[in-house]
Design an enzyme around this catalytic site. Structure first.
Site, mmCIF file in Angstrom:
data_model
loop_
_atom_site.group_PDB
_atom_site.id
_atom_site.type_symbol
_atom_site.label_atom_id
_atom_site.label_comp_id
_atom_site.label_asym_id
_atom_site.label_seq_id
_atom_site.Cartn_x
_atom_site.Cartn_y
_atom_site.Cartn_z
ATOM 1 N NE ARG A 18 -4.092 -1.976 0.359
ATOM 2 C CZ ARG A 18 -4.803 -3.070 1.911
ATOM 3 N NH1 ARG A 18 -5.206 -1.924 2.524
ATOM 4 N NH2 ARG A 18 -5.490 -3.949 1.498
ATOM 5 C CD GLU B 228 -3.005 3.604 2.688
ATOM 6 O OE1 GLU B 228 -3.666 4.095 3.987
ATOM 7 O OE2 GLU B 228 -3.808 2.406 2.918
ATOM 8 N NE ARG C 243 -5.926 2.110 13.313
ATOM 9 C CZ ARG C 243 -7.281 1.807 13.496
ATOM 10 N NH1 ARG C 243 -7.738 2.066 14.373
ATOM 11 N NH2 ARG C 243 -8.225 1.584 12.312
ATOM 12 C CG HIS C 244 -2.502 3.277 8.156
ATOM 13 N ND1 HIS C 244 -2.553 4.182 9.452
ATOM 14 C CD2 HIS C 244 -3.037 2.808 7.059
ATOM 15 C CE1 HIS C 244 -4.002 4.142 8.902
ATOM 16 N NE2 HIS C 244 -4.444 3.118 8.002
ATOM 17 C CD GLU D 231 -10.891 -2.913 9.434
ATOM 18 O OE1 GLU D 231 -10.692 -2.797 8.750
ATOM 19 O OE2 GLU D 231 -10.664 -4.307 8.381
ATOM 20 C CB SER E 71 -12.685 -5.128 5.287
ATOM 21 O OG SER E 71 -13.382 -4.221 5.861
ATOM 22 N NE ARG F 142 -4.321 -2.640 11.438
ATOM 23 C CZ ARG F 142 -5.216 -1.058 10.199
ATOM 24 N NH1 ARG F 142 -6.677 -1.443 10.443
ATOM 25 N NH2 ARG F 142 -4.903 -0.423 9.779
#
Lengths: 581, 581
Positions: free
Chosen positions: A353, A355, A361-362, A504, A507, A555
Site C-alpha cells: 500500500r 499510502e 496502525r499503518h 477493525e 473486512s 494488526r
C-alpha cells in the site's frame, strides 16, 4: 558590567559610525577599535579560551576513562602457563572442520537454556548461549546467559578448577558474544531474580564461540526496560532517548526509530522475541484450521497488470516495457481460486500500500492472511467459519505460546485478550443504536468512524465481556462495488468487519458472482467496467456464491498483545520514511 | 496453358513494354490490355467469384447449424402445467436471503461428490456440482457431474416422477453450470467408465444454481486429453491447437498459451486441480516439519533499498521519492532472522526475477520456500535436516495426496518419484568423476552444466535407485561471495545443491558469519563492501554459524509430478510476455 550598560544601550549605528578618536586602541589583528569594543572583545576571547580549555580537559578525561574501559574490555591475553589454559579462551571461527561423529548427535551434547531445570541437578551440562551481562570481580564472576527469552545464571568461583586468569577472561567477555560453557547444575536456596531459569551453572569451561564488538549501539537492558506508556517510544522523531517517570525514578525508554535503526539488536530483546514467535503462531493456527477444513493454500501474483482494487495508491514498476503494479490485495485472484473449483482458498503473503500514512496502525508493506470460501445458502456460513478460526487461533496461542506472551507482558504490560466461543454479531444499524445510546453520533449510512469503533469496542467489552466481535450489513457507501447488496435491506450490503479491542482487523463480504450485476454495480460506483472485464468474465462459466476476507497479520498481533505501534509487530517494517534495514 | 509458355518465357520487360497493337482488347475497367492478359484476368476473376460463392455457402451452412445448436442450447421455457414443475428450473441468484435454521448444518444437507459411494446405496442425497457433460436424448438423459477431480453420473429417466419437460430442461443445461440435484443412489452392475465414483444418482430434482454461458472458450474435454509428449503443449507460440498422433488417431492438444488465456477454465481440468492441491500440500508439510523443529516463520520485506543479491535483473519501483527494488531472495533477511536469536527461521513468499528467460523452467515471479538455521559444529547438521525435510514432504504427499497425484498422472503420465531415506551425498569432485567415467566432460572448478546435471541424475538413479540426491563442496567460482570457504579444500566452498530428477531444486551453503572475512570475500568477488555495510555489520554482535537454502515451490512441484512446463505449476504464471490474468 552594569557600568557598560548606558553606552551599550545607545543605538548601535551611532556608537559604531562615529567613534571618538581619543578612545581608539589597536585590536589583536592590528585594526583600530574603540576601547569599549576592545574590552568586550578581550572578554569574549578569554571566555572562548576557557571554554576550549574545559573542552580539552573533559576530552582528556573521557579519553582516559575510555582507555581504562578499553583495557577492561580489551582482549585478555591468556598466560600459557595458566593452570586452566585448556578450559577457556576464544574458539576459532566455526568453519565446519570437524564432521559429526557417526551416531552422535550435537543435540545430545548441547542443552537449550530453557531446558536447564532442577531435574538436571548436579549434572554436567554444555550450553551455547549469549552473554547477556557480566557482574562481579576478582574471584567471583556472574554471567547471565541468554537464549531467546530464556535466561540463566552461570558463575565462576576461583578455586582448584578455576584460575584467576579464567575469571578475568570471563569478566572481559563482551556482552552479546556467543559462548559455549560446560558446568555443573546447582540449585540455589534463594530464587534467582531476573532469570527465567531457577538453577545456576558452576562453570568448568568457558569458550568464546563468536565474539561481539565491545560497544553496542543500543543498550539491551535499556531496550528491555518496562514501558508503561508505549506512546513515549514514538517520540524519538524528536529525541533519541526519552525517559518515563515512575514516582521519583526515571526509566530510559529507547525510541522506536532507534530500535529500528538497530533492529538486529532490538529484535533480541525478550519482548520482541515473544512478538516474532507469537506472529509465527498466528500463521500456524490460521493454516492449521483452514487446511483441516479442506481449504487449499494458493500463491497469487504480486505483479499485476492493473491495480488490484482500482485504488490510486499503488507501487508501479516497469515490466519488460509495460507497466505493472504491486498487488494491494489478492482479492480478485482468490475469487478466481474459488471459481476455478478450489472452492475454499487461503493465502499468506505480502500486501503493498503506497499510502503516505504515519499512524501507529499503518504499514506500506504488511502480511495479509486472506481467505475466500464458496458457501451453499448464506454468507453466514463463512462468517461462522471465520469466528471459529479466530477462536482456534486465540485459544492455541494462549495454550502454546504462554511463555512468549509473558515475555511481551513483562516489558509492555497489557490486559489479557478476552474472547468468547459465541462471538457477538451486530447488524450495522444495531451498532449505530448502541453508540447512540451511549451518546456517540454515527450516521447509519456511512462507515463507522475510528473513534466510534473504539467506543463500540469498550461498550461491547463491558456488556458482553469480550474483546472480539462482528458488525455486519454495512451501508452501501462503505463498501466496494463487488460487494453483494442485501435484497431485504436495499441501502445495505452483505458485508462484515471483525474487531479486536475496538479496532477493525478484518473486512469481508459476500462478493457478487453474477457478471451482469457486477457490471451494474461497477458503473454505479464509477468503476469503468471495461477496465475490469477479465474479472467480470470469470463469473460467466458457473460460479459459486462466495464470501471471504483479508486479515492483517501485524494488526492481529498488535491487538492480541496490546502493542501500541504496529512497527513493533513487523520484523522489518516499511513506512513512507523507512526502507531499511 | 502450354501454348502460352513461349510468350511468357520472354523477358517481362519486352512483353509488357512493347505489346503488338492488333492483340489489344478493352479490360473490365476500360483499360486496354493484351488478349493473353485479358484471358488470364478473366480466369482469375472467375476463380475469385467461385471462391466467394463457396465461402458464402459454407458460412450459410455454419450459421444454419449454429442456429440449430443455439436452439438446442437455448433457454428451455418451462410449461407451468408440467407435472414436475416444482422439481426443476433455474434458481434465483443466491443472495443469502434465507438464514440457516438454528442447529441445522448445510454440511449435513449437501453431500460432496467424492463421498458418494456404495455405502449410500438407496439413500436420497442432495449434491451441488458442475455439469461436466450431458448425453442422451428424449426420455433418458445422462449427466456427468464434476466436483474438483471427482466425477459422478446422474440420470433422468422419464417416468412418473420425471416429466419429458424435465428431461429436456436437463439436456439443455449448459456445461460448467453449477446445479443442485436430489436423487437416489443406485449401484449399477457394470463399472462406470470415465467417472471416479462407481455409483449413479437417479435424479428426482434438478435446479440450476448458477448458469454458465452456452459456449466455452476452450473445450474442457480437449483440455483434459491425455498428453504423452508434453512439449507439444509449448508449441502454441505458433498455433492455437495442435494434435498428437497415437497410432492412427490424432488427439487434440490444447496449447499452454490458450490454457493460460483461459486459466479460470483450464484450472478446472482435473490434472490442474491435482497440481494446485499438491502444491498446497508441499507448503503444508514444509511448514509442519520445520515448526515441529522449533523453526519460526518470518515475513521479510519484498520492497528493499538495495538489490538483494547484488544482481542486475531486478524490478524497480519509486518508493516515496527513492528507488526501491523487489527482493530477488530473502537471503540477507533470513540470515538476520537467525542472528537476531530466532536461530531457525523459514519463509514462504514471492521471489521476483526480472530475467528475460522463456525456458520451461523459469518464471519472473515464483514462490520461494526459504529456510536458514544456526548449527553447532558442522553445516551437515543443516544438510541432514533438509534431507529429512524433503523425505517428510515426499512421504506425506504420497500418503495424503494420492488421488491428486493420480489425477495428474491420468492426463500427464509420469514415473513415480523415487527417493530413499538415506539421501546420497556426493562431493563436487566425486560428481565430476562419476560424470567423467560415463563420458561427460566437467571442469572441476566450474559450476555443473545443465546437461551434466541431467546426466548425473540419470546415473545416480541407475546406481542408487533414487531421484533425489545432494552434491556438496562446490568450487569457489560457482558460489556467491557470502559462501563459507572450505579451509581443508581451498578451491572449494561449504555449499550444496539438492537435485530432483537431475534438476537443481535448492541451492544453499554455510554463510560467512564473520564481518572481516565477509568484507574480504566481497572484495575478492568484486562486490564493493560499502554497498553491503549494513549486512556485514549484522555479524558484529555475536553470530551463530549458520546455513540454509532456498527452494522454488513450482520447481519441486514440476519435478515431483514430472511436469514439463513450469507454467503449469504456477496458478497465474508470470514470464516476460505474460502479466495476465
Amino acid at each position: 558590567m552594569e557600568g557598560d550598560k548606558p553606552t551599550e544601550e545607545k543605538p548601535k549605528s551611532q556608537a559604531q559610525d562615529a567613534p571618538k578618536e581619543e578612545n581608539m586602541v589597536e585590536g589583536p589583528d592590528g585594526q583600530m577599535m574603540s576601547r569599549k569594543a576592545y574590552k568586550k572583545l578581550m572578554k569574549k576571547l578569554e571566555k572562548e579560551k576557557r571554554k576550549e580549555e574545559t573542552k580539552k580537559r573533559v576530552e582528556a578525561e573521557q579519553a582516559k576513562s575510555k582507555k581504562k574501559e578499553d583495557e577492561d574490555l580489551g582482549e585478555y591475553v591468556k598466560d600459557p602457563n595458566d593452570p586452566c589454559a585448556d578450559k577457556f579462551g576464544d574458539l576459532e571461527l566455526c568453519r565446519s572442520t570437524v564432521l559429526p561423529e557417526e551416531g552422535k548427535s550435537v543435540y545430545d551434547k548441547y542443552k537449550r537454556v530453557k531446558n536447564i531445570t532442577e531435574e538436571l541437578k548436579d549434572q554436567v551440562v554444555t550450553i551455547r548461549a549469549r552473554v547477556h551481562r557480566v557482574t562481579g570481580k576478582g574471584g567471583a564472576i556472574f554471567i547471565i546467559l541468554r537464549e531467546s527469552f530464556s535466561t540463566l545464571q552461570a558463575c565462576l568461583f576461583q578455586n582448584d578448577g578455576v584460575s584467576s586468569g579464567m575469571c578475568e577472561y570471563a569478566r572481559r567477555i563482551p556482552k552479546e558474544s556467543l559462548v559455549i560453557i560446560t558446568g555443573i547444575v546447582h540449585v540455589p536456596e534463594n530464587p534467582i531474580k531476573k532469570c527465567t531459569q531457577q538453577v545456576e551453572i558452576h562453570i568448568q569451561e568457558i569458550w568464546n564461540h563468536h565474539k561481539s564488538v565491545p560497544r553496542l549501539p543500543i543498550n539491551l537492558d535499556d531496550a528491555a526496560n518496562v514501558v508503561l506508556n508505549q506512546k513515549l517510544e514514538d517520540e524519538d522523531h524528536k529525541e533519541e532517548e526519552t525517559k518515563e517517570e515512575r514516582g521519583k525514578k526515571k526509566t530510559i525508554i529507547v525510541g522506536q526509530n532507534t530500535r529500528l535503526n538497530n533492529r538486529i539488536l532490538d529484535l533480541r530483546v525478550p519482548a520482541n522475541q515473544g512478538i516474532l514467535r507469537v506472529g509465527s503462531g498466528i500463521c500456524r493456527y490460521f493454516r492449521e484450521f483452514l487446511l483441516e477444513r479442506d481449504f487449499t493454500e494458493i500463491h497469487t501474483p504480486k505483479l499485476i497488470g492493473g491495480t488490484s482494487e482500482g485504488g490510486a495508491e499503488v507501487f508501479k514498476t516497469d515490466y519488460f516495457g509495460t507497466e505493472a503494479c504491486l498487488a494491494q490485495s489478492p482479492q480478485l485472484y482468490k475469487q478466481m481460486g474459488v471459481t476455478c473449483d478450489l472452492e475454499r482458498v487461503f493465502e499468506i503473503g505480502p500486501v503493498f500500500r503506497a499510502e503516505k500514512s504515519f499512524t501507529p496502525r499503518h504499514l506500506c508493506e504488511f502480511t495479509g492472511l486472506d481467505l475466500e470460501m464458496a458457501f451453499y445458502e448464506h454468507y453466514f456460513e463463512v462468517v461462522d467459519t471465520i469466528c471459529e478460526l479466530f477462536g482456534y487461533i486465540f485459544e492455541n496461542l494462549n495454550k502454546t505460546y504462554s511463555k512468549e506472551i509473558e515475555a511481551v507482558r513483562t516489558q509492555y504490560p497489557f490486559e489479557d485478550f478476552v474472547f468468547k466461543k459465541e462471538v457477538p454479531k451486530f447488524k450495522f444499524v444495531e451498532a449505530c443504536d448502541i453508540l447512540k445510546e451511549a451518546g456517540y453520533e454515527q450516521n447509519p449510512h456511512k462507515d463507522l468512524e475510528t473513534e466510534n469503533e473504539e467506543a463500540l469496542g469498550k461498550i461491547v467489552k463491558e456488556k458482553y465481556g469480550t474483546d472480539f466481535f462482528v458488525v455486519y450489513n454495512y451501508p452501501i457507501e462503505a463498501r466496494p462495488f463487488y460487494t453483494m447488496l442485501n435484497p431485504d435491506d436495499p441501502e445495505y450490503t452483505h458485508s462484515y468487519d471483525f474487531f479486536m479491542r475496538g479496532q477493525e482487523i478484518m473486512s469481508g463480504a459476500q462478493r457478487i458472482h453474477d457478471p451482469e450485476m457486477l457490471t451494474e454495480r461497477a458503473i454505479a460506483k464509477e468503476v469503468p467496467p471495461e477496465t475490469i472485464q477479465d474479472y467480470i468474465n470469470c463469473f460467466q462459466y458457473g460460479a459459486y456464491p462466495h464470501a471471504g476476507g483479508g486479515i492483517g497479520l501485524e494488526r492481529v498481533l498488535k491487538l492480541f498483545l496490546g502493542i501500541h505501534n504496529i512497527r513493533k509487530c513487523s520484523m522489518f517494517p516499511r513506512d513512507p520514511k523507512r526502507l531499511t534495514p
